[in-house]
Scaffold this active site. Structure first.
Site, short mmCIF file in Angstrom:
data_model
loop_
_atom_site.label_atom_id
_atom_site.label_comp_id
_atom_site.label_asym_id
_atom_site.label_seq_id
_atom_site.Cartn_x
_atom_site.Cartn_y
_atom_site.Cartn_z
N ALA A 74 0.75 -1.26 -0.23
CA ALA A 74 0.12 -0.04 0.13
C ALA A 74 0.99 1.31 -0.11
O ALA A 74 1.99 1.48 0.60
CB ALA A 74 -0.71 0.10 1.32
N GLY A 76 0.06 1.48 -3.31
CA GLY A 76 0.08 0.59 -4.59
C GLY A 76 0.67 1.22 -5.72
O GLY A 76 0.39 0.58 -6.94
N CYS A 198 12.91 3.74 0.94
CA CYS A 198 13.08 5.09 0.58
C CYS A 198 14.01 5.81 1.66
O CYS A 198 14.14 7.04 1.66
CB CYS A 198 11.90 5.70 0.31
SG CYS A 198 10.90 6.10 1.82
C1 LIG Z 1 6.92 1.98 1.64
S1 LIG Z 1 5.36 1.50 2.23
C2 LIG Z 1 4.99 0.80 0.74
C3 LIG Z 1 4.73 1.73 -0.57
C4 LIG Z 1 3.91 0.67 -1.52
N1 LIG Z 1 5.10 -0.33 -2.12
C5 LIG Z 1 3.72 1.50 -2.82
O1 LIG Z 1 4.84 1.61 -3.83
O2 LIG Z 1 2.77 2.32 -2.79
C6 LIG Z 1 5.58 0.38 3.45
C7 LIG Z 1 4.51 -0.26 3.76
O3 LIG Z 1 4.63 -1.44 4.39
C8 LIG Z 1 3.45 -1.69 5.58
N2 LIG Z 1 4.02 -2.28 6.54
C9 LIG Z 1 4.66 -1.98 7.60
N3 LIG Z 1 4.90 -3.12 8.38
C10 LIG Z 1 4.50 -4.23 7.68
C11 LIG Z 1 4.22 -5.62 7.76
N4 LIG Z 1 5.09 -6.15 9.17
N5 LIG Z 1 3.93 -6.59 6.84
C12 LIG Z 1 3.14 -5.89 5.91
N6 LIG Z 1 3.38 -4.73 5.68
C13 LIG Z 1 3.94 -3.81 6.62
C14 LIG Z 1 3.16 -0.07 5.89
O4 LIG Z 1 1.69 -0.08 6.20
C15 LIG Z 1 3.35 0.75 4.39
O5 LIG Z 1 2.31 0.58 3.64
#
Ligand SMILES: C[S@@+](CC[C@H](N)C(=O)[O-])C[C@H]1O[C@@H](n2cnc3c(N)ncnc32)[C@H](O)[C@@H]1O
Length: 262
Positions: A74, A76, A198
């Site tokens: 997310a 996405g 990032c």
């Molecule tokens: C850098 S963001 C991802 C951005 C996404 N890949 C995009 O391109 O839009 C990291 C995400 O990791 C999720 N997150 C954090 N800990 C997590 C876990 N243990 N398992 C799955 N998701 C996790 C957060 O809710 C956040 O949405």
């Protein structure tokens, strides 16, 4: 009792010690708005994201017919690139731990993907660091775009800057490593995973990959990219905004799971 050092000072001393003379121009670049582009390759409407964010899903090399997992998906942006790569054939599983962000993820997929691409997508909510205990050797490709320090965000938010401490990097690196181990367990032998963040802190980037290569020696190898996007690091590469027209930061490393471990 001494005065507690403000977060902004701790932040400044941590990153200036890492980047030396480069820290001032890098900080200036991080304080500017990121270079956003409208990604609209075969989508119903453009999705606006930092152009550097397109690199990790592209490096993954997903192809039609593959089983692909986006472990921290997310909201996405990168999942849209993966859905496009599958071209309506195969399966793309999107996961995120946050319920609110999973709602946003569903909306983004629905609003941007045409029906043939949407038909390959499933969305779940869970702790990605625990998924590897249940799912083994299933995916051809895994994108792990891990939660990270997001220094660009911290620098632009007085509240986050004020609360900042180096302990945050340590705890994030532990979470990132747990996610990477879980992703490795879910990868098919011969499967490829891209780890991205990032963050500009090496402990959240090469540090996590070096630990994985050491603790899972024989199970995983680095896949060398002869012309990586951005600047080479010990395990991958990083796009930094001071030299990349405000794109990034994005760190990425490509790993392949050994076929000789079963
Ligand atoms: C850098 S963001 C991802 C951005 C996404 N890949 C995009 O391109 O839009 C990291 C995400 O990791 C999720 N997150 C954090 N800990 C997590 C876990 N243990 N398992 C799955 N998701 C996790 C957060 O809710 C956040 O949405």
């Amino acid at each position: 009792m001494g005065r507690k050092q403000p977060g902004s000072e701790r932040f400044e001393s941590t990153y200036s010690a890492l980047y030396h003379d480069r820290w001032t121009p890098l900080k200036e670049a991080l304080l500017k708005p990121p270079c956003q582009t409208g990604y609209d390759n075969g989508l119903l409407k453009p999705y606006f994201l930092d152009e550097a964010s397109l690199e990790p899903p592209r490096l993954l090399g997903a192809e039609p017919g593959m089983e692909v997992l986006d472990l921290c998906a997310a909201p996405g942006g990168k999942s849209l690139v993966l859905a496009k790569a599958l071209a309506g054939k195969g399966n793309l599983l999107l996961n995120d731990m946050s319920a609110d962000r999973v709602r946003r993820l569903r909306q983004v997929m629905k609003e941007h993907l045409p029906p043939d691409l949407l038909s390959t997508v499933s969305i779940i909510q869970g702790d990605g660091s625990r998924m590897g205990m249940k799912i083994r050797d299933r995916f051809d490709r895994i994108l792990l775009d891990a939660p990270c320090s997001s220094e660009r965000h911290v620098l632009n938010s007085p509240l986050h800057l004020d609360e900042w401490g180096p302990g945050r990097i340590k705890s994030l690196a532990i979470r990132q490593f747990a996610l990477a181990v879980s992703a490795l367990d879910m990868l098919k032998p011969g499967g490829i995973m891209v780890y991205s963040t990032c963050s500009i802190h090496p402990d959240e980037n090469d540090g996590v990959i070096e630990k994985l290569l050491k603790r899972r020696a024989g199970m995983i190898e680095l896949l060398e990219n002869k012309s990586p996007p951005g600047e080479k690091t010990s395990c991958g590469s990083i796009i930094l905004p001071d030299v990349s027209f405000s794109r990034g930061p994005i760190y990425m490393a490509i790993l392949v799971k050994s076929t000789a471990i079963r």
